[in-house]
Scaffold this motif. Structure first.
Motif, PDB file in Angstrom:
ATOM      1  N   UNK A  40       0.847  -1.200   0.000  1.00 22.68           N
ATOM      2  CA  UNK A  40       0.000   0.000   0.000  1.00 22.68           C
ATOM      3  C   UNK A  40       0.877   1.242   0.000  1.00 22.68           C
ATOM      4  N   UNK A  41       0.409   2.288  -0.665  1.00 21.80           N
ATOM      5  CA  UNK A  41       1.109   3.574  -0.606  1.00 21.80           C
ATOM      6  C   UNK A  41       0.985   4.138   0.803  1.00 21.80           C
ATOM      7  N   UNK A  42       2.025   4.853   1.261  1.00 22.87           N
ATOM      8  CA  UNK A  42       1.990   5.441   2.601  1.00 22.87           C
ATOM      9  C   UNK A  42       1.314   6.809   2.610  1.00 22.87           C
ATOM     10  N   UNK A  43       0.857   7.269   1.434  1.00 19.97           N
ATOM     11  CA  UNK A  43       0.231   8.599   1.321  1.00 19.97           C
ATOM     12  C   UNK A  43      -0.819   8.508   0.216  1.00 19.97           C
ATOM     13  N   UNK A  44      -1.659   9.556   0.109  1.00 20.21           N
ATOM     14  CA  UNK A  44      -2.712   9.567  -0.911  1.00 20.21           C
ATOM     15  C   UNK A  44      -2.121   9.753  -2.306  1.00 20.21           C
ATOM     16  N   UNK A  45      -2.882   9.343  -3.306  1.00 21.06           N
ATOM     17  CA  UNK A  45      -2.431   9.526  -4.691  1.00 21.06           C
ATOM     18  C   UNK A  45      -2.126  10.990  -5.002  1.00 21.06           C
TER      19      UNK A  45
END
Ligand code: MN3
Length: 215
Positions: A20-25
């Motif tokens: 998962x990304x650690x921040x928003x797109x």
């Protein structure tokens, strides 16, 4: 039950997973746009993971190996899946690093140990210039890297396609993706502009963590 009969969790045949990304797109706007981040992470990186797992289904004995181990010993991977592991395992390892070395709180001048490494290249401005130049000059698709070599030195290099520095026995301290899919929606043909803007989101804390890991 004797201890040796307990299934070894390390040898469990788990599939590789899209992290998962650690921040928003949208968190890296305006340097990297949200649509690029979403397609890049979910579709491109997602496909590398799917295709790596599909290749390993043909050789389940390799499923317990980390992607770094697979790449490091690429020549011993069975020939029928070697190219798939090179491309998709490389893509998986490269992008996992890539998301983590960027942050909405990134940018600025390097701090900590990495600052000392960068000074070996004549200072931050010269380091950026060489790193970006390697990215601009990479014909077609690939990556520009700072690697820690097996000889214990630091080097600025580029690789083609999804080739990982692990294949050559080097540790990828940091790298930027110069495939068109990384920048084309916002920067079109202006790869150099993308490379310049990228420094605004570089996560020096994570790069310092990687530096220790590589030593
Ligand atoms: Mn990419």
């Amino acid at each position: 039950m004797a201890l040796r009969d307990v299934p070894n969790p390390v040898a469990a045949q788990t599939a590789h997973e899209l992290p998962a990304l650690r921040y928003d797109f949208a968190a890296l706007e305006p340097n990297i746009d949200a649509q690029t981040m979403q397609i890049h992470h979910d579709k491109h990186h997602g496909a590398y993971v799917t295709n790596l797992n599909a290749a390993l289904d043909k050789h389940p004995d390799l499923k317990s190996k980390s992607v770094e181990d697979l790449l490091h010993s690429l020549n011993s991977i069975p020939e029928d899946i070697r190219t798939a592991v090179r491309n998709n395992g490389g893509g998986h390892a490269n992008h996992t690093m890539f998301w983590n070395i960027m942050s909405p709180k990134g940018g600025g001048t390097p701090t900590g140990e990495i600052a000392q490494v960068i000074n070996q290249f004549g200072g931050f401005e010269q380091f950026k210039e060489k790193f970006n130049d390697n990215g601009v000059k990479r014909f077609g698709s690939g990556w520009t890297w700072l690697v820690h070599t097996s000889a214990g030195k630091f080097d600025l290099v580029s690789t083609a396609n999804q080739d990982s520095p692990y294949i050559d026995g080097n540790f990828p301290v940091m790298g930027n993706d110069v495939w068109e899919h990384a920048y084309y929606l916002k920067y079109q043909n202006r790869r150099a502009d993308y490379l310049k803007a990228w420094w605004n989101v570089v996560n020096w804390d994570e790069i310092n963590r990687r530096l220790k890991q590589g030593r």
